[in-house]
Structures are given as structure tokens and as C-alpha cells.
Design a protein around this motif. Structure first.
Motif, mmCIF file in Angstrom:
data_model
loop_
_atom_site.group_PDB
_atom_site.id
_atom_site.type_symbol
_atom_site.label_atom_id
_atom_site.label_comp_id
_atom_site.label_asym_id
_atom_site.label_seq_id
_atom_site.Cartn_x
_atom_site.Cartn_y
_atom_site.Cartn_z
ATOM 1 N N LEU A 18 -65.198 -20.579 -36.747
ATOM 2 C CA LEU A 18 -64.291 -19.621 -37.371
ATOM 3 C C LEU A 18 -64.537 -19.608 -38.874
ATOM 4 O O LEU A 18 -64.303 -20.610 -39.557
ATOM 5 C CB LEU A 18 -62.841 -19.995 -37.063
ATOM 6 N N LEU A 19 -65.004 -18.480 -39.372
ATOM 7 C CA LEU A 19 -65.320 -18.333 -40.792
ATOM 8 C C LEU A 19 -64.434 -17.257 -41.407
ATOM 9 O O LEU A 19 -64.068 -16.283 -40.739
ATOM 10 C CB LEU A 19 -66.782 -17.943 -40.998
ATOM 11 N N PHE A 20 -64.133 -17.437 -42.696
ATOM 12 C CA PHE A 20 -63.321 -16.491 -43.444
ATOM 13 C C PHE A 20 -64.117 -16.023 -44.660
ATOM 14 O O PHE A 20 -64.493 -16.836 -45.504
ATOM 15 C CB PHE A 20 -62.021 -17.142 -43.907
ATOM 16 N N GLU A 21 -64.360 -14.718 -44.757
ATOM 17 C CA GLU A 21 -65.050 -14.130 -45.901
ATOM 18 C C GLU A 21 -63.988 -13.531 -46.818
ATOM 19 O O GLU A 21 -63.374 -12.521 -46.486
ATOM 20 C CB GLU A 21 -66.034 -13.056 -45.421
ATOM 21 N N TYR A 22 -63.735 -14.175 -47.960
ATOM 22 C CA TYR A 22 -62.657 -13.749 -48.853
ATOM 23 C C TYR A 22 -63.095 -12.714 -49.879
ATOM 24 O O TYR A 22 -62.275 -11.991 -50.439
ATOM 25 C CB TYR A 22 -61.976 -14.943 -49.523
ATOM 26 N N LEU A 23 -64.380 -12.613 -50.146
ATOM 27 C CA LEU A 23 -65.012 -11.575 -50.958
ATOM 28 C C LEU A 23 -66.353 -11.285 -50.302
ATOM 29 O O LEU A 23 -66.883 -12.152 -49.593
ATOM 30 C CB LEU A 23 -65.254 -12.057 -52.397
ATOM 31 N N PRO A 24 -66.942 -10.121 -50.513
ATOM 32 C CA PRO A 24 -68.242 -9.861 -49.884
ATOM 33 C C PRO A 24 -69.264 -10.955 -50.189
ATOM 34 O O PRO A 24 -69.543 -11.263 -51.345
ATOM 35 C CB PRO A 24 -68.661 -8.511 -50.492
ATOM 36 N N GLY A 25 -69.742 -11.606 -49.146
ATOM 37 C CA GLY A 25 -70.736 -12.672 -49.286
ATOM 38 C C GLY A 25 -70.174 -14.025 -49.704
ATOM 39 O O GLY A 25 -70.928 -14.977 -49.852
ATOM 40 N N LYS A 26 -68.852 -14.140 -49.881
ATOM 41 C CA LYS A 26 -68.211 -15.399 -50.291
ATOM 42 C C LYS A 26 -67.313 -15.890 -49.160
ATOM 43 O O LYS A 26 -66.406 -15.179 -48.732
ATOM 44 C CB LYS A 26 -67.363 -15.205 -51.554
ATOM 45 N N PHE A 27 -67.579 -17.102 -48.692
ATOM 46 C CA PHE A 27 -66.867 -17.660 -47.547
ATOM 47 C C PHE A 27 -66.062 -18.895 -47.932
ATOM 48 O O PHE A 27 -66.491 -19.681 -48.782
ATOM 49 C CB PHE A 27 -67.860 -18.045 -46.440
ATOM 50 N N VAL A 28 -64.908 -19.049 -47.298
ATOM 51 C CA VAL A 28 -64.145 -20.282 -47.411
ATOM 52 C C VAL A 28 -65.062 -21.387 -46.898
ATOM 53 O O VAL A 28 -65.756 -21.215 -45.882
ATOM 54 C CB VAL A 28 -62.846 -20.198 -46.575
ATOM 55 N N GLY A 29 -65.116 -22.518 -47.585
ATOM 56 C CA GLY A 29 -66.026 -23.601 -47.220
ATOM 57 C C GLY A 29 -65.742 -24.194 -45.849
ATOM 58 O O GLY A 29 -64.617 -24.121 -45.335
ATOM 59 N N ALA A 30 -66.761 -24.799 -45.268
ATOM 60 C CA ALA A 30 -66.623 -25.439 -43.950
ATOM 61 C C ALA A 30 -65.630 -26.595 -44.003
ATOM 62 O O ALA A 30 -65.148 -27.049 -42.966
ATOM 63 C CB ALA A 30 -67.986 -25.938 -43.471
ATOM 64 N N ASN A 31 -65.265 -27.032 -45.192
ATOM 65 C CA ASN A 31 -64.318 -28.133 -45.363
ATOM 66 C C ASN A 31 -62.859 -27.653 -45.358
ATOM 67 O O ASN A 31 -61.965 -28.390 -45.739
ATOM 68 C CB ASN A 31 -64.609 -28.886 -46.659
ATOM 69 N N TYR A 32 -62.620 -26.409 -44.879
ATOM 70 C CA TYR A 32 -61.243 -25.918 -44.915
ATOM 71 C C TYR A 32 -60.373 -26.538 -43.831
ATOM 72 O O TYR A 32 -60.851 -26.959 -42.792
ATOM 73 C CB TYR A 32 -61.191 -24.384 -44.842
ATOM 74 N N HIS A 33 -59.100 -26.590 -44.148
ATOM 75 C CA HIS A 33 -58.061 -27.027 -43.212
ATOM 76 C C HIS A 33 -56.986 -25.956 -43.189
ATOM 77 O O HIS A 33 -56.781 -25.264 -44.186
ATOM 78 C CB HIS A 33 -57.423 -28.352 -43.678
#
Length: 162
Positions: A18-33
Motif C-alpha cells: 500500500l503506497l501513498f503518493e502525496y505529490l506527483p512522483g513523491k511517496f510516503v516512505g515505506a517506514n510509515y505507520h
């Protein structure tokens, strides 16, 4: 996206990252909780003395500095498990819009709505966006909408639009 649609999406794609793109080409890091789930009731009076009422589900995403080198993202199944546990404790309104609260060192704290989503064999990607503020009482308060310029080439000489 409604909370019910989000939960169904997680169920359908439960074995994907599950990935979150918060701006075009910018993703919340895999270290998210997922650090907080807010069941919000919004009860407002606007500048034209109009009232409104609605509910929102706000899911807070936080990047752990201890896990900054993590490369494996949370699965949709794990996120679904967290949200189901929350739902057993504090029932989420299924018809509420779901938003994601997020920030990092380069992005201000914002509540982001789901603009779109995409998926492939390994990933479910939620494309998030910020809604601009707006006056809901423009007509009541006499706030004129800005006039749109005619499309280029749409004005013929002498037509009165230029």
C-alpha cells in the motif's frame, strides 16, 4: 472516496503493498505507520450564515525516523487489520469521506483526499491531493466568480468578447 470504498479497495488488493503518493512522483516512505484514525464530525456555519454537517474519517500517516531505511511497504491487509480493529473500538462512518493526514520535512501538514488510485500485480497506489479552500456562500455574500478568459482563438474581431 468514501470510507466504505477505501475498505473494499484494501480487501480486494489485500496482498499488495500500500503506497501513498502525496505529490506527483513523491511517496510516503515505506517506514510509515498508521498512528491515528479520527472519526470527525464537522458542524459548520459559513460566512453567509449557512449551516452544514458531515462526517470524515481521517487516517494519520507518520514516517518513523527509526525505520528510515525501510524499503518494504505495509500491505493493504495489514492496513485493513488496523482499520478493522479501530472500527471495533470506535465505529467508522462508512459514508464519510476518507482523508489522510500527512507531513514530512519537505511537505507541510495537510489533510489529503483520495484523488485517484492505481494498481499493478504488487502495489496499490493511492494518489492524494489537497483541496483548496473555497467560500461556500458566494451567492449570499455577493462574491463574484472570476471571469474565465475565452479560449485562445475563440474571439472573432467585432464579436464583443475581446
Amino acid at each position: 472516496m468514501k470510507t466504505s470504498e477505501f475498505l473494499k479497495l484494501l480487501e480486494i488488493h489485500k496482498n499488495k503493498s500500500l503506497l501513498f503518493e502525496y505529490l506527483p512522483g513523491k511517496f510516503v516512505g515505506a517506514n510509515y505507520h498508521i498512528t491515528e484514525v479520527k472519526n470527525i464530525t464537522v458542524d459548520v456555519v459559513d460566512c453567509g450564515a449557512g449551516t452544514d454537517f458531515w462526517k470524515e474519517t481521517i487516517i494519520q500517516l507518520w514516517e518513523s525516523p527509526v525505520e528510515k531505511d525501510k524499503t518494504v511497504f505495509m500491505t493493504a491487509l495489514k492496513a485493513l487489520g488496523i482499520l478493522n480493529k479501530v472500527d471495533r473500538m470506535k465505529t467508522m462512518a462508512r459514508d464519510a469521506e476518507v482523508k489522510f493526514e500527512y507531513s514530512n520535512d519537505n511537505f507541510h501538514t495537510a489533510q489529503l483526499f483520495v484523488n485517484d488510485f492505481s494498481y499493478n500485480d504488487q502495489k496499490l497506489i493511492l494518489n492524494l491531493a489537497v483541496k483548496k479552500t473555497d467560500c461556500k456562500a458566494k451567492e449570499t455574500c455577493g462574491v463574484a466568480e472570476p471571469e474565465m478568459a475565452p479560449a485562445q482563438g475563440a474571439c472573432a474581431p467585432g464579436s464583443g468578447c475581446c
